[in-house]
Enzyme design. Structure first.
Site, PDB file in Angstrom:
ATOM      1  N   LYS A  74      -2.665  -8.451  -7.776  1.00 37.26           N
ATOM      2  CA  LYS A  74      -3.360  -8.317  -6.491  1.00 37.26           C
ATOM      3  C   LYS A  74      -2.744  -7.154  -5.709  1.00 37.26           C
ATOM      4  O   LYS A  74      -1.662  -7.264  -5.148  1.00 37.26           O
ATOM      5  CB  LYS A  74      -3.240  -9.609  -5.659  1.00 37.26           C
ATOM      6  N   PRO A  75      -3.462  -6.029  -5.660  1.00 40.54           N
ATOM      7  CA  PRO A  75      -2.947  -4.902  -4.876  1.00 40.54           C
ATOM      8  C   PRO A  75      -3.285  -5.097  -3.399  1.00 40.54           C
ATOM      9  O   PRO A  75      -4.078  -5.978  -3.049  1.00 40.54           O
ATOM     10  CB  PRO A  75      -3.730  -3.711  -5.435  1.00 40.54           C
TER      11      PRO A  75
ATOM     12  N   GLU B 185      12.318  -2.359  11.372  1.00 44.59           N
ATOM     13  CA  GLU B 185      11.857  -1.293  10.476  1.00 44.59           C
ATOM     14  C   GLU B 185      10.679  -0.560  11.142  1.00 44.59           C
ATOM     15  O   GLU B 185       9.629  -1.172  11.361  1.00 44.59           O
ATOM     16  CB  GLU B 185      11.417  -1.968   9.165  1.00 44.59           C
TER      17      GLU B 185
ATOM     18  N   GLY C 289       6.615  -6.310  -0.527  1.00 42.72           N
ATOM     19  CA  GLY C 289       5.932  -6.219   0.769  1.00 42.72           C
ATOM     20  C   GLY C 289       6.887  -6.587   1.884  1.00 42.72           C
ATOM     21  O   GLY C 289       8.106  -6.460   1.749  1.00 42.72           O
TER      22      GLY C 289
ATOM     23  N   TRP D 175       0.817  -1.216   0.000  1.00 38.00           N
ATOM     24  CA  TRP D 175       0.000   0.000   0.000  1.00 38.00           C
ATOM     25  C   TRP D 175       0.851   1.266   0.000  1.00 38.00           C
ATOM     26  O   TRP D 175       0.318   2.359  -0.178  1.00 38.00           O
ATOM     27  CB  TRP D 175      -0.915   0.026   1.241  1.00 38.00           C
TER      28      TRP D 175
ATOM     29  N   CYS E 117      10.156   1.923   1.880  1.00 37.74           N
ATOM     30  CA  CYS E 117      11.136   0.854   2.169  1.00 37.74           C
ATOM     31  C   CYS E 117      12.553   1.381   2.149  1.00 37.74           C
ATOM     32  O   CYS E 117      13.436   0.802   2.771  1.00 37.74           O
ATOM     33  CB  CYS E 117      10.976  -0.272   1.158  1.00 37.74           C
TER      34      CYS E 117
ATOM     35  N   GLU F 216      10.761  -8.172  -3.314  1.00 34.62           N
ATOM     36  CA  GLU F 216      11.210  -6.833  -2.889  1.00 34.62           C
ATOM     37  C   GLU F 216      10.668  -6.635  -1.484  1.00 34.62           C
ATOM     38  O   GLU F 216       9.476  -6.370  -1.297  1.00 34.62           O
ATOM     39  CB  GLU F 216      10.627  -5.759  -3.822  1.00 34.62           C
TER      40      GLU F 216
END
Ligand code: NAP
Length: 481
Positions: free
Chosen positions: A177-178, A386, A230, A153, A286, A252
């Site tokens: 697929k978002p 993170e 993701g 997202w 990211c 990623e």
């Protein structure tokens, strides 16, 4: 509800048709700045995902010429770019980032379509001659087949554009697929794909939480590649789930970027770049700095400049004029940043910018003030995990070897930044950093022209550049006389 000419159909898209879920199940899409529902979209599952994969598989029998792909990619680049304001408005309503920043995301997405439109000629068959046996060899770049593209997202449009542009250049057929938090930007892109004249089956859109959708993508024999952006946790699950089916994966994943500022750096440059790098997307990128390492001689100056700039940032609804930073995506994201701040304060850090925020209500926006901490040490959660929010923890260091060791002390390896005026030092340090992307005297992230991706638990595979095509290509070599 958000009205938009690009959202006339807030639906999935299978075999060239807009469609709802067979179960008629739906879910709301929420504006994180206001808590309001901006759209209702279908919740799809196994049935629709199988249909989408089958539609893509049928289309396998109609390959597109290089010229055709060039035309589609060029048309998409132009359409995304000319609709940047509307796409930006949609991104802001579902993600929260400021409208100007969201328009920048749309241009960034367009740059991938433009770049790969210019690259398709590299996929022409390559002829080789083998002298001793006098054989003629031809290397064909065949499409890998049906590919699944699963996206997060935080850049709802750009993360898909990176994958889809390369997949389309390679002539693959996609099932997309978002994230269920931000499906609208991708629905809008499908409206533009229709305008660009993509044939039925070339790109299919399934909407809803991963669950059954992911199961089909991992297990269906027709899906040959899963390209995923993701979290590292979900990346590992995908690797386990696809192992028995020997699918190619491009991952990623998450990061924990060190941002290193040496005593000899241009402090203004380092701080100004840090502000853009860290607080873009409210720290939910990211590649953004997660740990700020500053050499002791300039630590006071950097901390002072940073605190004053962070306190001056205007936080608010991304559609309001002058907003520089929007909200976090949801309450979970808010709680994680809060937990990292509380943990650091309890272990002895000092807050030099930001105040303790009020917990958002169910309807309230998830705003977290830009926060800077000093006196951060390696035992604190914000150094080891993170944060994915607007928190800048300053860690002081004294020498080069110490900071190289500290920067690499993480399972992640996505992005790192080094600020120094000494080019020899830069070369020495960068060559020893285990990160796929390094900024030297810049906080800039990736570009369409260069390969971008992670090392270690930040994943594998590259997006952008000619290397970005490899995940979507099967090389076939033919020897003949
Ligand atoms: P996420 O929770 O891993 O979700 C990413 C996508 O995977 C969403 O579409 C999600 O769908 C889906 N998903 C969730 N569980 C799944 C499963 N078991 N199997 C298959 N798909 C599944 O990540 P996120 O919170 O959206 O994104 C933030 C993370 O992405 C951060 O760690 C960030 O560093 C990373 N990221 C990396 C890059 C990069 O280039 N390396 C770029 C951007 C973001 P639903 O949520 O709809 O279920």
């Amino acid at each position: 509800m958000l009205e938009s000419p690009l959202l006339k159909n807030a639906l999935g898209y299978i075999d060239g048709k807009w469609c709802a879920a067979e179960s008629e199940k739906t879910m709301p899409v929420t504006n994180p700045a206001t808590g309001e529902t901006v759209a209702i979209v279908p919740v799809m599952g196994k049935t629709e995902t199988v249909r989408a994969v089958e539609s893509a598989s049928r289309a396998l029998s109609s390959p597109a010429t290089i010229a055709q792909r060039h035309e589609w990619l060029g048309a998409l680049a132009d359409l995304v770019s000319s609709n940047r304001e509307e796409l930006g408005r949609i991104i802001t309503h579902e993600h929260g980032k400021p409208w100007k920043e969201a328009q920048g995301e749309a241009e960034y997405a367009a740059s991938f379509f433009r770049y790969y439109a210019g690259c398709v000629d590299h996929l022409e068959p390559r002829k080789l001659k083998e002298r001793p046996r006098d054989l003629d060899w031809t290397v064909y770049s065949r499409p890998a087949g049906v590919v699944a593209l699963v996206t997060p997202w935080n850049f709802p449009l750009a993360m898909l554009a990176k994958k889809f542009s390369a997949a389309l250049a390679a002539d693959c057929w996609s099932v997309i697929k978002p994230s269920s938090k931000t499906p609208l930007s991708v629905i809008a892109l499908f409206a533009l794909m229709e305008q660009a004249g993509l044939p039925p089956g070339k790109a299919n859109l399934v909407l809803g939480p991963a669950g059954e959708i992911s199961d089909v993508l991992c297990e269906h024999p027709a899906v040959r590649v899963i390209s995923f952006t993701g979290s590292t946790g979900v990346g590992k699950k995908l690797m386990a789930a696809t192992a028995p089916h020997l699918k190619r994966l491009a991952l990623e994943l998450g990061g924990n970027a060190p941002y290193i500022v040496f005593d000899d750096a241009d402090v203004d440059l380092a701080v100004n770049n840090f502000m853009l790098n860290k607080f873009r997307g409210a720290g939910q990128t990211c590649v953004c700095a997660n740990r700020l390492y500053v050499q002791s001689g300039i630590a006071g100056e950097v901390a002072e400049q940073l605190a004053s700039k962070a306190n001056a940032l205007k936080v608010g609804n991304g559609m309001e004029e002058g907003t520089e930073m929007g909200p976090l995506i949801d309450l979970n994201a808010f709680d994680k940043v809060q937990r990292h701040v509380d943990d650091a304060l309890a272990k002895g850090a000092t807050r030099i910018a930001g105040t303790a925020p009020a917990k958002p209500g169910v309807k309230g926006g998830c705003f977290f003030p830009p926060t800077v901490l000093r006196g951060v040490t390696t035992d604190m959660e914000c150094v080891n995990d993170e944060t994915f929010g607007p928190l800048a923890p300053i860690i002081e260091f004294s020498d080069e070897e110490e900071v190289i060791q500290a920067a690499n002390r993480t399972e992640y390896g996505l992005a790192a930044y080094v600020f120094t005026r000494d080019d020899d030092r830069a070369e020495r340090v960068i060559s020893r950093l285990s990160f796929g992307h390094v900024g030297h005297n810049t906080g800039s992230g990736p570009t369409a022209e260069a390969p971008f991706g992670g090392m270690k638990h930040s994943g594998f595979g590259r997006e952008g550049g000619l290397e970005g095509l490899h995940d979507f290509i099967e090389y076939q070599t033919v020897a003949g006389r």
